[in-house]
Design a protein around this motif. Sequence first.
Motif, PDB file in Angstrom:
ATOM      1  N   GLY A  76       0.730  -1.150   0.148  1.00  0.00           N
ATOM      2  CA  GLY A  76      -0.314   0.198  -0.136  1.00  0.00           C
ATOM      3  C   GLY A  76       0.434   1.417   0.344  1.00  0.00           C
ATOM      4  O   GLY A  76       1.890   1.195   0.380  1.00  0.00           O
ATOM      5  N   VAL A  77      -0.073   2.111  -0.071  1.00  0.00           N
ATOM      6  CA  VAL A  77       0.936   3.518  -0.318  1.00  0.00           C
ATOM      7  C   VAL A  77      -0.157   4.565   0.150  1.00  0.00           C
ATOM      8  O   VAL A  77      -1.394   4.680  -0.451  1.00  0.00           O
ATOM      9  N   ILE A  78       0.168   5.020   1.217  1.00  0.00           N
ATOM     10  CA  ILE A  78      -0.544   6.606   1.858  1.00  0.00           C
ATOM     11  C   ILE A  78       0.822   8.063   1.926  1.00  0.00           C
ATOM     12  O   ILE A  78       1.583   7.050   3.001  1.00  0.00           O
ATOM     13  N   ASP A  79      -0.196   8.635   1.344  1.00  0.00           N
ATOM     14  CA  ASP A  79       0.564   9.915   2.112  1.00  0.00           C
ATOM     15  C   ASP A  79       2.135   9.730   1.624  1.00  0.00           C
ATOM     16  O   ASP A  79       3.383  10.272   2.362  1.00  0.00           O
ATOM     17  N   GLY A  80       2.342   9.408   0.285  1.00  0.00           N
ATOM     18  CA  GLY A  80       3.817   8.909  -0.283  1.00  0.00           C
ATOM     19  C   GLY A  80       4.747   7.716   0.436  1.00  0.00           C
ATOM     20  O   GLY A  80       6.427   7.456   0.265  1.00  0.00           O
ATOM     21  N   LYS A  81       4.426   6.958   1.630  1.00  0.00           N
ATOM     22  CA  LYS A  81       4.694   6.242   2.251  1.00  0.00           C
ATOM     23  C   LYS A  81       4.466   4.845   2.218  1.00  0.00           C
ATOM     24  O   LYS A  81       3.016   4.551   1.505  1.00  0.00           O
ATOM     25  N   PHE A  82       5.326   3.468   2.206  1.00  0.00           N
ATOM     26  CA  PHE A  82       4.648   2.174   1.743  1.00  0.00           C
ATOM     27  C   PHE A  82       4.130   1.361   3.030  1.00  0.00           C
ATOM     28  O   PHE A  82       4.587   1.564   4.367  1.00  0.00           O
ATOM     29  N   VAL A  83       3.243   0.592   2.884  1.00  0.00           N
ATOM     30  CA  VAL A  83       2.892  -0.002   4.245  1.00  0.00           C
ATOM     31  C   VAL A  83       2.887  -1.353   3.239  1.00  0.00           C
ATOM     32  O   VAL A  83       1.950  -1.704   2.159  1.00  0.00           O
ATOM     33  N   GLU A  84       3.457  -2.151   3.673  1.00  0.00           N
ATOM     34  CA  GLU A  84       3.615  -3.760   3.586  1.00  0.00           C
ATOM     35  C   GLU A  84       3.219  -4.808   3.560  1.00  0.00           C
ATOM     36  O   GLU A  84       3.614  -4.841   5.116  1.00  0.00           O
ATOM     37  N   GLY A  85       2.674  -5.111   3.279  1.00  0.00           N
ATOM     38  CA  GLY A  85       1.642  -6.701   4.136  1.00  0.00           C
ATOM     39  C   GLY A  85       0.499  -6.131   4.813  1.00  0.00           C
ATOM     40  O   GLY A  85       0.094  -5.301   4.623  1.00  0.00           O
ATOM     41  N   HIS A  86       0.618  -6.997   5.520  1.00  0.00           N
ATOM     42  CA  HIS A  86      -0.814  -6.993   6.917  1.00  0.00           C
ATOM     43  C   HIS A  86      -0.491  -6.705   7.194  1.00  0.00           C
ATOM     44  O   HIS A  86      -0.653  -6.688   9.311  1.00  0.00           O
ATOM     45  N   VAL A  87       0.168  -5.085   7.435  1.00  0.00           N
ATOM     46  CA  VAL A  87      -0.262  -3.758   8.870  1.00  0.00           C
ATOM     47  C   VAL A  87      -1.110  -4.150   9.424  1.00  0.00           C
ATOM     48  O   VAL A  87      -2.669  -4.019   8.568  1.00  0.00           O
ATOM     49  N   PRO A  88      -2.223  -3.820  10.879  1.00  0.00           N
ATOM     50  CA  PRO A  88      -3.158  -3.484  10.748  1.00  0.00           C
ATOM     51  C   PRO A  88      -3.600  -2.032  10.555  1.00  0.00           C
ATOM     52  O   PRO A  88      -2.269  -1.158  10.841  1.00  0.00           O
ATOM     53  N   ALA A  89      -5.179  -1.736  10.341  1.00  0.00           N
ATOM     54  CA  ALA A  89      -5.448   0.003   9.962  1.00  0.00           C
ATOM     55  C   ALA A  89      -4.642   0.110  11.903  1.00  0.00           C
ATOM     56  O   ALA A  89      -4.113   1.628  11.013  1.00  0.00           O
ATOM     57  N   GLU A  90      -4.798   0.274  12.639  1.00  0.00           N
ATOM     58  CA  GLU A  90      -4.278   0.906  13.870  1.00  0.00           C
ATOM     59  C   GLU A  90      -3.016   1.591  13.664  1.00  0.00           C
ATOM     60  O   GLU A  90      -2.530   2.260  13.814  1.00  0.00           O
TER      61      GLU A  90
END
Length: 142
Positions: A76-90
């Motif tokens: 995932g990408v949010i505000d230019g930063k990556f979110v890799e894998g099954h990171v919890p929303a919190e």
Amino acid sequence: MLSKKIVAFGLLALSTLAQAGQTIDVYRDPNCGCCKEWIKHLQDNGYTVNDHVEPNMSAVKQRLGVAPRLASCHTGVIDGKFVEGHVPAEQIKLLGKRPDLKGLAVPGMPMGSPGMEMGDHKDAYQVIGLTLEGKDEVVANY
């Protein structure tokens, strides 16, 4: 006096809604089922998701600076930063409070993480933050 409290409450509510309504771009392989479950987890937690089906996830990860040691099945990408894998929303909310991080990752595909729920089985896992200096930092343990 009452009107100031109402205005303050209203501003707090709008701030919370704005944060909850953030948009995240998710890049995934067309054959991945757990990616769709993670997207559902994000939507259930107030995120708007732009779903991008990608034939070459390795190229996406390389472009975004996701180190192979942090890799999972979707990015995932949010505000230019990556979110890799099954990171919890919190934990994704942490990115807005941590300008020193390039992104967050849950390496691999641990059972029991968001999108990987399979009965009562839960693996222990960590959420790793990648600093601007390229160092790994454990930001949460599950």
